[in-house]
Design an enzyme around this catalytic site. Structure first.
Site, mmCIF file in Angstrom:
data_model
loop_
_atom_site.group_PDB
_atom_site.id
_atom_site.type_symbol
_atom_site.label_atom_id
_atom_site.label_comp_id
_atom_site.label_asym_id
_atom_site.label_seq_id
_atom_site.Cartn_x
_atom_site.Cartn_y
_atom_site.Cartn_z
ATOM 1 N N LYS A 74 0.860 -1.189 0.000
ATOM 2 C CA LYS A 74 0.000 0.000 0.000
ATOM 3 C C LYS A 74 0.898 1.241 0.000
ATOM 4 O O LYS A 74 1.938 1.248 0.674
ATOM 5 C CB LYS A 74 -0.889 -0.029 1.257
ATOM 6 C CG LYS A 74 -1.907 1.109 1.331
ATOM 7 C CD LYS A 74 -2.862 0.921 2.514
ATOM 8 C CE LYS A 74 -3.880 2.035 2.615
ATOM 9 N NZ LYS A 74 -4.825 1.862 3.723
ATOM 10 N N SER A 152 -9.835 2.119 2.779
ATOM 11 C CA SER A 152 -8.929 2.868 1.934
ATOM 12 C C SER A 152 -7.921 2.004 1.180
ATOM 13 O O SER A 152 -7.281 2.490 0.252
ATOM 14 C CB SER A 152 -8.147 3.878 2.780
ATOM 15 O OG SER A 152 -7.329 3.181 3.726
ATOM 16 N N SER A 176 -10.223 -0.365 6.922
ATOM 17 C CA SER A 176 -9.622 -0.255 5.589
ATOM 18 C C SER A 176 -8.930 -1.497 5.044
ATOM 19 O O SER A 176 -8.555 -1.505 3.871
ATOM 20 C CB SER A 176 -8.634 0.898 5.561
ATOM 21 O OG SER A 176 -9.325 2.094 5.385
HETATM 22 N N1 GLN Z 1 -13.366 4.412 6.116
HETATM 23 C C1 GLN Z 1 -12.815 4.812 7.379
HETATM 24 C C2 GLN Z 1 -12.404 6.267 7.318
HETATM 25 O O1 GLN Z 1 -12.591 6.869 6.303
HETATM 26 C C3 GLN Z 1 -11.674 3.928 7.759
HETATM 27 C C4 GLN Z 1 -10.426 4.216 7.043
HETATM 28 C C5 GLN Z 1 -9.268 3.339 7.431
HETATM 29 O O2 GLN Z 1 -9.445 2.310 8.069
HETATM 30 N N2 GLN Z 1 -8.090 3.823 7.087
HETATM 31 O O3 GLN Z 1 -11.939 6.808 8.272
#
Ligand code: GLN
Length: 489
Positions: A74, A152, A176
């Site tokens: 990532k 994400s 995410s």
């Molecule tokens: N979708 C969640 C957010 O926007 C979690 C994101 C994540 O786990 N990095 O904060």
């Protein structure tokens, strides 16, 4: 195209059926031909050099289990001399001066980095649509429907699902790893907070962020976690516990396993098809000897509001380092220092990141701190206590990973709250610091994958992976590939 797991490929390398260089070149070609936008950067030369090194080591008798396997990272992990963007314009030209400990650990086990995957900007999002580098195509979508891969870690999920890499890393602050795994038919594991070092992993919300593997199988996740986890002096929140082999319990029987089913997980917004598939997965566990227990997580409904104060608060502080002075994007036009900050941040950050910074700064400001931040911290404690109480009656908690399967690109971008609701089941786990996984549990009528969410007590990753693996021995959802790749579903 049938799926090749890390475990199978490791066998191929070991038996000399293929070399790391051949395998790496093969994946690089697939990446080149793909149109998923799953990668932000591909480092072909560096990948081939690493692969050749792995082949040399093997020729000299080295034999660590994943030696020579190419994977995707990532783009939140710093790799020295490599562009590391975190999905943001503000870091679009940033070359990292050092390497994240997780990547360092994986390299020392001989893993090869193919490239850096696309992601929501600073990991803020559930659809990969906040990336400065554009959205990612979910391989499970069709030619007439462009579906999001989740976020994400959407690029990592799409890359593994489309077989552009046999596995990838992700990070999970509120879901995410698990949510994109559910949307793309993968096994995604968020380890216990502190298992994997955060050093060199660009911070979103430091008390919640955790790196983990995204793979086809639980067995692969265990092998990959073996190479990622470990104490690191450079991260004060990293856990100083003896190294563990996460594959050690994979084959254990599940007879007598107690599965807790929280009544709060059958909530109003839950898609009935998702509910039905999760129910039948749980029935499968009963056949494996598990018993079902009703449990309650009464404060679950408070998780989302608590998270959306704590995470932005921490983000507003973490992101204050991007000021256009030391590194990253700098605005071309400014009259004085304040304008340099203002214009660089205004031009460099996207809408969602700005929204979070503003919410976070507001929640932390004197006068509002007690009303928001400190209240959110209290809720966090209550949520954590709920899990402790539930685990008195069960070994694992199960439910859906997400309320719905993958949705159409663009369908939720105008409504942040509907986007946030995606993480309703995953967020409580981050607030409590627990390990959890999403594994493939079947397909909806229209052929979209659905994830089964499982949560265990702190540091019980080996048990969690055992529970996931035993299900994968009696089902083959996780080995299905999307019809865009010639799969049957
Ligand atoms: N979708 C969640 C957010 O926007 C979690 C994101 C994540 O786990 N990095 O904060």
């Amino acid at each position: 195209m049938s799926i090749k797991t890390l475990t199978q490929l490791a066998g191929d390398l070991k038996n000399g059926r293929v070399s790391s260089e051949e395998l790496t070149r093969d994946y690089l070609t697939k990446i080149d031909l793909s149109d998923h936008n799953a990668f932000i950067s591909v480092n072909a030369d560096s990948a081939i050099t690493q692969a050749k090194e792995a082949d040399k080591k093997r020729a000299k008798g080295a034999d660590s289990p994943l030696l020579g396997l190419p994977i995707a990272q990532k783009d939140i992990f710093c790799i020295e001399g490599t562009r590391t963007t975190c999905g943001s314009k503000i870091l679009s030209d940033f070359e990292a001066p050092y390497t994240a400990s997780v990547v360092e650990n994986m390299r020392s086990h001989g893993l090869v980095t193919l490239g850096k995957t696309n992601m929501d900007e600073f990991a803020m999002g559930s659809s990969n649509e906040t990336s400065y580098f554009g959205g990612v195509k979910n391989p499970w979508g069709s030619s007439d429907e462009n579906l999001v891969p989740g976020g994400s870690s959407g690029g990592s999920a799409a890359a593994v699902s489309a077989q552009l890499a046999p596995a990838a890393t992700g990070t999970d602050t509120g879901g995410s790893i698990r949510q994109p795994a559910a949307f793309c038919n993968l096994t995604g594991l968020k380890p216990s907070y502190g298992r994997c070092s955060r050093y060199g992993m660009i911070a979103f919300a430091s008390s919640l962020d955790q790196a983990g593997p995204m793979t086809h199988t639980a067995e692969d996740a265990a092998l990959l976690l073996n190479t990622m986890a470990g104490f690191d002096q450079k991260d004060s929140t990293s856990l100083d516990v003896p190294a563990e082999d996460f594959t050690i319990m994979l084959e254990d029987s599940l007879s007598g396993l107690k599965i807790g089913l929280p009544k709060e997980y059958v909530s109003e917004g839950l898609d009935p098809e998702v509910a039905a598939l999760v129910e039948s997965a749980i029935k499968e566990y009963e056949k494996l000897g598990a018993q079902l227990v009703d449990v309650s997580l009464p404060n679950s409904a408070l998780a989302l509001p608590s998270y959306y104060v704590i995470a932005p608060a921490e983000a507003s502080s973490n992101l204050s380092r991007f000021d256009g002075v030391r590194y990253g994007y700098r605005a071309e036009e400014y009259e004085n220092l304040e304008e340099l900050y203002l214009n660089s941040r205004t031009e460099g950050f996207g809408e969602e990141v700005k929204r979070r910074i503003m919410i976070g700064a507001y929640a932390l400001s004197s006068g509002y701190y007690d009303a928001y931040y400190s209240k959110a911290q209290k809720l966090r404690r209550l949520i954590s206590n709920d899990f402790d109480a539930a685990f008195k009656y069960c070994d694992v908690i199960m439910g859906p990973t997400t309320p719905s399967p993958a949705f159409a690109a663009g369908s939720r971008t105008d409504d942040p709250v509907s986007m946030y609701l995606n993480d309703i089941y995953t967020i409580p786990v981050n607030l409590a610091g627990l390990p959890a996984a999403s594994i493939p549990a079947g397909f909806t009528q229209s052929g979209l994958p659905v994830g089964l969410h499982m949560i265990t007590p702190y540091l019980r990753e080996a048990k969690l992976l055992n529970i996931a693996h035993q299900y994968q021995l009696v089902t083959d959802w996780h080995m299905q590939s999307p019809s865009s790749l010639g799969g049957t579903t």
